[in-house]
Every structure is written in C-alpha cells, then in structure tokens.
Design a protein around this motif. Structure first.
Motif, short mmCIF file in Angstrom:
data_model
loop_
_atom_site.label_atom_id
_atom_site.label_comp_id
_atom_site.label_asym_id
_atom_site.label_seq_id
_atom_site.Cartn_x
_atom_site.Cartn_y
_atom_site.Cartn_z
N LYS A 10 1.87 4.72 -10.79
CA LYS A 10 2.19 3.44 -11.44
C LYS A 10 3.21 3.64 -12.54
O LYS A 10 3.21 4.64 -13.21
CB LYS A 10 0.89 2.85 -12.02
CG LYS A 10 -0.13 2.45 -10.95
CD LYS A 10 -1.38 1.89 -11.59
CE LYS A 10 -2.40 1.49 -10.55
NZ LYS A 10 -3.64 0.96 -11.14
N THR B 227 0.80 -1.23 0.00
CA THR B 227 0.00 0.00 0.00
C THR B 227 0.84 1.28 0.00
O THR B 227 0.30 2.35 -0.22
CB THR B 227 -0.93 0.03 1.23
OG1 THR B 227 -0.12 0.00 2.42
CG2 THR B 227 -1.88 -1.15 1.23
N ASP C 180 3.02 6.76 -5.14
CA ASP C 180 2.27 5.61 -5.65
C ASP C 180 1.95 5.65 -7.14
O ASP C 180 1.14 4.88 -7.62
CB ASP C 180 0.94 5.48 -4.87
CG ASP C 180 0.30 4.11 -5.06
OD1 ASP C 180 0.94 3.12 -4.72
OD2 ASP C 180 -0.84 4.07 -5.57
N HIS D 189 -3.11 3.23 -7.00
CA HIS D 189 -3.63 2.00 -6.44
C HIS D 189 -4.72 2.31 -5.42
O HIS D 189 -4.50 3.06 -4.47
CB HIS D 189 -2.53 1.20 -5.75
CG HIS D 189 -1.51 0.65 -6.70
ND1 HIS D 189 -0.39 1.35 -7.07
CD2 HIS D 189 -1.45 -0.54 -7.37
CE1 HIS D 189 0.34 0.63 -7.91
NE2 HIS D 189 -0.29 -0.53 -8.11
N ASP E 261 -5.91 0.43 -3.09
CA ASP E 261 -5.55 -0.02 -1.75
C ASP E 261 -4.72 1.01 -1.01
O ASP E 261 -4.70 1.03 0.23
CB ASP E 261 -4.76 -1.33 -1.82
CG ASP E 261 -5.63 -2.50 -2.24
OD1 ASP E 261 -6.64 -2.74 -1.58
OD2 ASP E 261 -5.31 -3.14 -3.27
N THR E 262 -4.04 1.88 -1.75
CA THR E 262 -3.22 2.92 -1.13
C THR E 262 -4.04 4.16 -0.85
O THR E 262 -4.13 4.62 0.30
CB THR E 262 -2.03 3.29 -2.05
OG1 THR E 262 -1.19 2.15 -2.23
CG2 THR E 262 -1.22 4.42 -1.44
#
Length: 401
Positions: free
Chosen positions: A401, A77, A399, A283, A285-286
């Motif tokens: 990508k 995360t 985060d 993400h 989830d992060t």
C-alpha cells in the motif's frame, strides 16, 4: 493446576522459532544417546506431519473459496502481476541453477538400489495431461488424495458460484475459514514436538555420514537457493517497487522461511504467510488468493532441485550441454516445478522428466531420485522455505500500500 495452566500458557505464547530450535537440539541429543529411544520418539514427528497433511487440503479449499465468494465487487486484487512474477521467478530460478551447475560441476556416485514403485512422467505432454486430469478430478477425491490442483479449481469454481450469494452465506464461509485457520495455527504451535520427533528419527536412521557423502551436491543446491533468496529475489523486487528490497526480504525469511523450513509444507505454511501479509499491510482480497495459489504454483526451489540434479547426472555421464539445450532445460524444469505439488514425491519425481531431454534412461534417472531422497532432509526443507517465503515476497512487491 494453576501452575500447569501457566506453563501451558507460556508455551502457547512463547517464541515458536526458539521452541523449534530447542526441539532440534533435543532431537539430536536423543539420537546420539539412544537409537531405540529416538525411533520411539519419532512417532511425534509422524503424527505432526500427518496432521499437517490432513488439514492442508481442507485449508486451501476453504481459503480460496472464501476469498473469492466474499470478495467485494470492483475491488482490484492485483493477481495477474503476482502470477506473472510467480512464473518468471520459477524460470529464473531454473536458469540460475543451470549457471551454478556449469560453474560448480558435480559428479554423482550412482546408487544400485532403485525403488520400483516410483513411476515418473515420461514427457512434458504427460505432465500437462496429468495437470488437466487433476483439474477435473472429483472434488471429494481431490480432498482425500491431496490433489491441490483439483482442489484449487473446485475452490475457485465454488467461490465464483457463491460470489453473488446472500450476506448470511458469505458470513458462513468466513466463519468456516476462520475456524480452519485456527485449527492449523494450533497444529503449527505443536511444531516443536513434531520437529523433536522428526530430527530424532532422522539422525537415528541416517546419522550425519549420509549427508556428508553428498556434501558437494548439497553445496550447489544450497548455494543456488541462497543466491535466489538474497540476490535474484531482491533484484526482482527492486525492479518492481524501485525501493530497497532487503527489509521485505529479511522479514519474509524471518517470519515465513524459517517456519516453512521445519514444517516442510508450503500448504501448511499458508496461515503463517497470511498473517505475515496482514502484518505487512497488504490487501486481504489479494493475499487471500495469491498465497494459497503460490503454495501450489510458485516453485523456485523445486525448479532448482530438478535442474541441479539433472545436470549432475548429465555431468556424471559425460554428456555435453550447449546453451540452447540449457535454456530448454530451464523451461522444462520450470514447467515441471509448477506441477511438482501434484506429483507424489514432489520435485524429485520430476527429475527423470528433465533427464529424458538428454536421452538418459529412467533406470539411471531413478537412481538420482534415490540420492535426492537421501539429501532430502536438507534439500526439501530449504526448497520449501524458498518456495513459501517467495509467495509473500512477490505478493508484497505487487501489492504494497
């Protein structure tokens, strides 16, 4: 009926920023034409702010609990580096405010009237104790009173406890989260009407004269926050990503800061930031954890407010400040700012805490708080815009990508 439906559809699908701008212009016009009418219309603003305050605690609780409960096992995360940036950015904001205050010293005309029902903390220990007690607050009471620190703790605890629950239970969490987010999105769509009422009421009560009388103080506050937004934050992002930071900075200002400026609530701006993170390809989830967390702990704007107003008081009283004390003030302001969301009155109420470092009495410090409320129309809006947009900026920096 069809025409009315089409008109409503156009409103829902229209550009929110343009609609808010129209609301501001109309609010000013109404305030200039009739003070009585403007005060009547201000109920729209009161209802809008009330709706935001009502839904925000539930939103934070549901989003955080859901994100942890439904998180896939083994998924990274990147929360730790984001939290590090939150804390470092808040301290750097306080330090920047110290530098600006030295370069552009401000003297205040202290007010005589001081509100007696405002009770500021006496020391850093009191702030830390207050945070600890809020962490173990009854979860129902935390939701009712808007204790976001307690809400976060219970949301994390329930999320962890339900992490290994059945798929059906996790789907229920997800469905509730989706429903609450849709409610908040609908409330934010009503922002043009709320802003219309807020602007009309504010200008009818204070006019522009009250703001002009503190123009230099506002100038230092605004200048410092803009410097952080367009210089400090880009440098942090560049050092973290080694890429041109300005496309990300401008996107976050356009899609997050502007909305937060008018709603004046980092918690209410969470759905906006979540959508922006999704748009940036981060993400889930992060950002489903970092964005709600940032709304209560990433407080660069609050650190600036506490520092600038404290040093303005110090300068007014002719107190000398050395480098070591200035650094200590930066640390205290950063610590206080992280707890600002859990204190009634936000960052302004923590000014007496910072003033106590210089032996300034609460009587004088509370007069500065009163000044803060006068300029809060601009100060609080810009502070929230900086705080909220930086949540996305730092999350994206860690985060992308």
């Amino acid at each position: 009926m069809k025409d009315n439906s089409t008109l409503f559809s156009k409103f829902l699908n229209g550009n929110l920023i343009v609609q808010i701008f129209i609301g501001i212009v109309l609010g000013v016009i109404v305030a200039l034409i009739s003070k009585e009418l403007a005060m009547s219309i201000s109920i729209l603003g009161t209802l809008f702010v009330g709706a935001l305050k009502a839904i925000a605690p539930i939103l934070v609780f549901v989003l955080v609990a859901t994100s942890i409960a439904t998180k896939q096992i083994g998924v990274e995360t990147n929360i730790k580096p984001i939290i590090t940036l939150y804390l470092f950015g808040t301290f750097l904001a306080a330090l920047t405010a110290v530098i600006f205050s030295f370069i552009f010293p401000v003297k205040l005309v202290l007010l005589e009237a001081v509100s007696s029902d405002l009770i500021p903390p006496d020391s850093v220990i009191d702030v830390l104790k207050d945070v600890l007690f809020k962490m173990v607050d009854n979860p129902v009471n935390a939701l009712v009173t808007g204790n976001f620190i307690g809400i976060l703790v219970w949301a994390i605890a329930i999320g962890i406890a339900m992490h290994y629950s059945s798929a059906e239970t996790k789907n229920l969490f997800h469905d509730v989260s989706t429903g609450i987010t849709k409610i908040v999105a609908f409330i934010i769509r009503l922002a043009p009407f709320g802003i219309f009422g807020l602007v009309a009421g504010t200008f009818a009560q204070t006019g522009i004269d009250a703001l002009l009388s503190y123009s230099k103080l506002l100038g230092v506050l605004v200048g410092t926050m803009l410097f952080i937004a367009f210089v400090t934050n880009p440098i942090i992002v560049f050092l973290k990503t080694k890429k041109n930071p300005f496309p990300l900075i401008f996107t976050c200002i356009k899609d997050s800061a502007i909305t937060a400026f008018f709603t004046r609530s980092s918690a209410a701006n969470i759905p906006v930031n979540m959508n922006l993170c999704k748009k940036l390809g981060l993400h889930e989830d992060t950002y489903s954890v970092s964005i709600p967390l940032g709304a209560t702990t990433n407080m660069a704007g609050a650190a600036v407010t506490i520092t600038v107003l404290t040093l303005a008081t110090v300068n007014t009283l002719g107190i000398e400040v050395d480098i070591a004390t200035a650094l200590l003030l930066s640390v205290i302001s950063a610590l206080a700012a992280c707890g600002a969301s859990g204190v009634a009155g936000g960052s302004l109420l923590l000014i007496p805490l910072a003033c106590s470092l210089f032996g300034i009495s609460n009587d004088i410090a509370m007069q500065v708080v009163a000044i803060g409320f006068i300029i809060g129309v601009i100060q609080d809006s810009l502070e929230t815009a900086l705080n909220s947009s930086t949540d996305v900026i730092f999350t994206a920096a860690c985060d992308l990508k």
